[in-house]
Design an enzyme around this catalytic site. Structure first.
Site, PDB file in Angstrom:
ATOM      1  N   HIS A 132       0.790  -1.344   0.062  1.00  0.00           N
ATOM      2  CA  HIS A 132       0.056   0.035   0.012  1.00  0.00           C
ATOM      3  C   HIS A 132       0.783   1.205  -0.104  1.00  0.00           C
ATOM      4  O   HIS A 132       0.834   2.134  -0.759  1.00  0.00           O
ATOM      5  CB  HIS A 132      -1.211  -0.037   1.124  1.00  0.00           C
ATOM      6  N   GLU A 145       3.445   1.529  -1.196  1.00  0.00           N
ATOM      7  CA  GLU A 145       4.252   1.615  -2.669  1.00  0.00           C
ATOM      8  C   GLU A 145       3.367   2.146  -3.548  1.00  0.00           C
ATOM      9  O   GLU A 145       3.624   3.011  -4.464  1.00  0.00           O
ATOM     10  CB  GLU A 145       4.371   0.161  -2.950  1.00  0.00           C
ATOM     11  N   TYR A 157       1.474   4.860  -2.884  1.00  0.00           N
ATOM     12  CA  TYR A 157       1.989   6.300  -2.728  1.00  0.00           C
ATOM     13  C   TYR A 157       3.345   6.697  -3.193  1.00  0.00           C
ATOM     14  O   TYR A 157       3.273   7.643  -3.713  1.00  0.00           O
ATOM     15  CB  TYR A 157       1.425   6.684  -1.237  1.00  0.00           C
ATOM     16  N   HIS A 164      -6.938  -3.257   3.467  1.00  0.00           N
ATOM     17  CA  HIS A 164      -8.241  -2.932   2.403  1.00  0.00           C
ATOM     18  C   HIS A 164      -8.230  -3.710   1.000  1.00  0.00           C
ATOM     19  O   HIS A 164      -9.039  -4.018   0.368  1.00  0.00           O
ATOM     20  CB  HIS A 164      -8.411  -1.802   2.344  1.00  0.00           C
ATOM     21  N   HIS A 165      -6.622  -4.440   0.732  1.00  0.00           N
ATOM     22  CA  HIS A 165      -6.502  -5.196  -0.226  1.00  0.00           C
ATOM     23  C   HIS A 165      -7.059  -6.645   0.004  1.00  0.00           C
ATOM     24  O   HIS A 165      -7.017  -7.332  -1.004  1.00  0.00           O
ATOM     25  CB  HIS A 165      -5.272  -5.127  -0.720  1.00  0.00           C
ATOM     26  N   ARG A 211     -10.823 -10.352 -12.791  1.00  0.00           N
ATOM     27  CA  ARG A 211      -9.704  -9.876 -13.553  1.00  0.00           C
ATOM     28  C   ARG A 211      -8.978 -11.212 -13.722  1.00  0.00           C
ATOM     29  O   ARG A 211      -9.087 -12.473 -13.137  1.00  0.00           O
ATOM     30  CB  ARG A 211      -8.843  -8.692 -12.656  1.00  0.00           C
TER      31      ARG A 211
END
Ligand SMILES: [Cu+2]
Lengths: 373, 533
Positions: free
Chosen positions: B259, B261, B263, B308-309, B456
């Protein structure tokens, strides 16, 4: 605004495709359970709040772009801060977020409450199929994709596709309507995810762990979904089909399942002919083995070994049976001993030893498998 | 020999080695910056080619071009190359070029380390791409487990090339950490007299914060791949449930890196936009200090939102609620940034040269990615979005029309300073408009198929998703090939035969130390430090 999005979508569709327009979907579907409804409503709420904010912010930006440009002789102002404004646009978003957080929390708490269920089904993921076990009911089965030859590259684009292309299975999960169905998820190999959009249920199936979820719907029907977590080569080919039936139809289905199980147990003892074994073996191969070793028995070079003319299936019978029953640790070759019964394995081994010009002439009976286990 | 060295020492104004040696042995911040940028540009075309293979296969239902196994290798390497080979090196290249010039320094603080951190990259990516070439020649499989390489798919079930991949990620990590240390050392020690922290250009600020993020999380990534390495080769069971390990632990470790990463890939972009918008609005940046505080709060929040992932992995409700609320909070500082940019434009005197076009494109389309990000933070709705094309649409809006657009904006903005020549404005505008139209044809329909239920990372799909996939593929090919316009424009500008010479200030509204030195910038930017009032 929704109409505008649809119109925009439609125009772009016409521009992009001269072919017949199949049914397409722009937005999330409302769903048939309380939390797929809840998810849909909160999705719609947050989306429209976002659209309104976007209109305000992008509107201001567009106004500035049109009017405050040098070519119109606009002179730059000299302000570079405004404390009141900055405090305002820090606090207002907090309040808006609060309006989203409250309903989101409510829906989530409902989703995570698995208590008081009417029945439980254990779902075990395999590369690349699902196994369902009706706890306390003595019903269990594998569910495999049925779309034919979906795994081979065909540049002619002539694959037959019906509306359930890639979304059909041999054995559906059948459940009664208006009952709280508790689902227990685990996996035999890598992480998969069980997802039925209409139920709003998406949960990871993780090896060594058990996850829980539930659904309850008052609308009988057939609901389809797919594995949602990348799980290897055939991740795109492990669909999920749930059929919700009335109480009576469900009871009838349970009866049929039990009768079939009894019949299978009886046939395990008898001696099969070569033709019977080959015919049954071809079916077992198609659902369990063809995904990797291919229908042609040629495998995928350097990924999955071929079976055509290799010593693995033309050599020692005992070794061949052992590989099928126990698998090959550290590879994608699973142990099928726990997944298939003696008759299935006997037919499969016989088939592999005689198909694709292997022609060893060997016949393996269910009793041989029983002895070898 | 010593006489020669002394001579070199005295002659430090614009002397540089010539030929191939200039590049191979360079410790100069501009040459290294140039190499970073060309490396990134090359990787962009390689990663883009892989994306086109993916889009070609998805043009219509059925398998037409590649086997599912190879398709998975494409998605994996596309992701890895774009994240670690394109976006990150491009930002490091820009930092190399611009940070010393913007703070009034002659070079980076640690030039030899700079040299090493660049030269690790071709090795790292050589190894990764080699595994793909071997796969195409029929010798084993390249990494095929997605750029997030979840265990146990990447450990117990990973192909042999996974060990190459692990070594490659280690090299990338070392390179990034050294780059970050260098940037922090430069900013802390080499600012011109009078340039206090709160007078630093925003680009320098955002990179300063990004560098700290890198130092904090790249070792975590190294930890994850090292645990994979020992699981695969030395009999440990960190991620193997059969040995008492926990596959979900992998995701926690990965996203604790992953996460921040995200940013790392967007904060320098915020910095670029904050340089470009004021220049072309001919007005000071609105809310300088709130920009700095907003960047810092985003960096802080990025450490407490990783799960949150992982909402579908089955966490306790309280944990899900915590990560949902924390994630929603990020909207606040991100909103502040967008409001500040709009206020900077407000009542300005705007012109719309190519850098400004890309910056405006960034603000519009990054915001779309921001809104979908907010939607994704809502757990019950996330259960429906997770691992669908909606997520693919979201992060491509953030990373392509966000990070990549900011990089394009920066390249057009500073190219005249780097080369001394103006780029071809008409070609730049064509590049912007063709890219912007095609990129939306490419990524916007992905929202629709995602919401309609398309997962996906699948090589084939049901008929109901056909139209929008077809659209996306058409968009992809136009977008992909339109990047050649940029390549042509850059080459043309560097050669400088048919272009106008750039002035020192380049842009009418440009302010800052980098615009006070000649164009092209001398080999050592500031040999005597300027004074900042
Ligand atoms: Cu799966």
């Amino acid at each position: 605004m929704r109409a505008a999005i649809r119109v925009a979508g439609f125009i772009s569709l016409i521009l992009s495709s001269g072919q017949s327009l199949a049914e397409y979907q722009l937005d999330m579907r409302p769903g048939v359970t309380s939390f797929s409804q809840g998810a849909y409503e909160i999705h719609t709420l947050v989306m429209w709040i976002s659209v309104v904010i976007a209109i305000v912010v992008f509107g201001a930006m567009t106004y500035a772009i049109i009017n405050h440009r040098k070519s119109k002789g606009h002179k730059p102002a000299s302000f570079d801060d405004n404390l009141k404004l900055e405090i305002l646009w820090t606090i207002v978003p907090f309040i808006i977020l609060g309006f989203m957080a409250v309903p989101a929390t409510k829906v989530l708490l409902d989703m995570e409450d698995v208590s008081n269920s009417d029945m439980s089904i254990k779902v075990t993921a395999y590369q690349w199929k699902w196994h369902y076990d009706y706890l306390g009911e003595d019903i269990s089965f594998f569910s495999n994709i049925t779309t034919p030859d979906s795994l081979s590259v065909d540049t002619s684009c002539n694959v037959e596709m019906d509306e359930n292309y890639l979304l059909d299975v041999d054995n559906r999960v059948v459940v009664p309507v208006n009952k709280k169905i508790r689902l227990l998820f685990t996996s035999n190999d890598v992480i998969h995810a069980w997802w039925i959009p209409a139920f709003g249920v998406k949960k990871d199936a993780i090896p060594g762990f058990i996850n829980e979820s539930w659904f309850k719907t008052d609308k009988p029907g057939v609901y389809r979904g797919q594995c949602a977590e990348l799980c290897g080569t055939n991740h795109g080919f492990m669909p999920i089909v749930v059929e919700v039936k009335s109480e009576e139809d469900y009871a009838a289905w349970v009866g049929i399942q039990k009768a079939a199980a009894a019949e299978a147990a009886a046939s395990a003892g008898k001696t099969w002919t070569m033709d019977e074994l080959m015919a049954h073996g071809e079916k077992v191969y198609a659902t369990n083995c063809a995904a990797c070793h291919q229908t042609s028995g040629e495998g995928i070079p350097n990924v999955f070994p071929g079976l055509k003319g290799t010593p693995i299936v033309t050599g020692d019978i005992a070794k061949h049976i052992e590989i099928v029953v126990k698998g090959v640790p550290g590879t994608a070759m699973q142990a099928f001993g726990g997944q298939l019964n003696d008759a299935d394995i006997a037919a499969l081994v016989t088939y592999e030893r005689n198909a694709w010009e292997n022609n060893t002439g060997d016949i393996v009976q269910p009793s041989d498998i029983k002895a070898a286990r | 020999m010593s006489a020669v060295i002394e001579e070199h020492h005295d002659d430090h104004h614009d002397h540089k080695p010539t030929g191939i040696g200039r590049w191979l042995f360079s410790t100069n911040h501009k040459d290294i910056g140039t190499m970073y940028l060309w490396f990134s540009f090359t990787m962009l075309f390689i990663g883009g080619a892989l994306a086109l293979v993916i889009r070609a296969e998805l043009f219509q239902p059925g398998l037409q071009f590649v086997e599912p196994e190879f398709f998975n290798q494409m998605t994996t390497l596309h992701g890895l190359i774009m994240v670690f080979g394109v976006i990150m090196p491009a930002f490091v290249g820009l930092a190399n070029w611009m940070v010393p010039m913007m703070i009034g320094a002659p070079d980076m603080a640690l030039p030899r380390m700079n040299h090493w951190s660049f030269w690790l990259l071709p090795g790292a990516f050589g190894l990764l791409i080699e595994s793909l070439i071997m796969s195409m020649m029929g010798m084993g499989s390249a990494p095929n487990f997605g750029w997030t390489f979840y265990a146990p798919l990447s450990t117990t079930y990973g192909p042999d090339s996974t060990d190459f991949f692990i070594f490659s990620v280690h090299m990338m990590g070392i390179s990034s950490i050294m780059g970050a240390i260098n940037i922090i050392a430069t900013i802390m020690n080499m600012r011109a007299p009078g340039m206090t922290y709160m007078k630093m250009p925003i680009f320098v600020w955002t990179w300063f914060i990004t560098a700290y993020l890198l130092i904090a999380v790249m070792p975590v990534l190294a930890t994850a791949v090292t645990m994979m390495l020992t699981d695969r080769n030395f009999g440990t069971s960190f991620f193997d449930a059969a040995g008492g390990g926990d596959p979900v632990l992998f995701q926690h470790v990965f996203w604790f890196f992953g996460h921040p990463e995200v940013y790392i890939m967007i904060l320098p972009a915020f910095g670029i936009i904050s340089q470009v918008v004021p220049t072309f609005a001919r007005k000071k940046i609105f809310g300088y200090s709130s920009m700095v505080y907003a960047t810092s709060s985003i960096a802080f929040l990025s450490f407490i939102v990783w799960a949150h992932h992982m909402f579908t992995t089955g966490m306790p409700v309280a944990t899900e609620l915590f990560f949902m609320y924390a994630t929603m909070l990020i909207a606040v500082p991100t909103g502040v940034k967008v409001f500040n940019w709009v206020s900077t434009m407000w009542k300005g005197s705007m012109t719309f040269e190519t850098p400004m076009l890309f910056a405006i494109g960034f603000i519009f389309m990054f915001s779309i990615g921001g809104f979908t990000g907010l939607m994704l933070s809502i757990v019950p709705a996330d259960f429906q979005y997770h691992d669908t094309y909606f997520v693919v649409a979201h992060f491509h809006y953030v990373l392509v029309t966000g990070a990549l657009y900011a990089i394009y904006s920066a390249v057009y903005f500073w190219l005249p300073k780097w080369t001394g020549n103006m780029y071809d404005e008409k070609l730049g505008k064509v590049h912007f408009w063709v890219s912007t139209i095609s990129v939306n044809v490419l990524f916007f329909p992905m929202h629709f198929v995602g919401l309609a239920g398309m997962p996906r990372r699948i090589p084939d799909y049901n008929m109901q998703f056909a139209e929008f996939n077809q659209m996306a593929t058409i968009g992809a090919f136009v977008f992909g090939f339109s990047q050649l316009i940029l390549l042509w424009n850059v080459v043309k500008t560097i050669r400088g035969r048919s272009t106008v010479k750039a002035t020192d200030q380049v842009w009418e509204g440009a302010e800052g130390l980098e615009w006070t030195i000649p164009s092209p910038a001398p080999f050592h930017s500031f040999t005597t430090p300027p004074t900042v009032k």
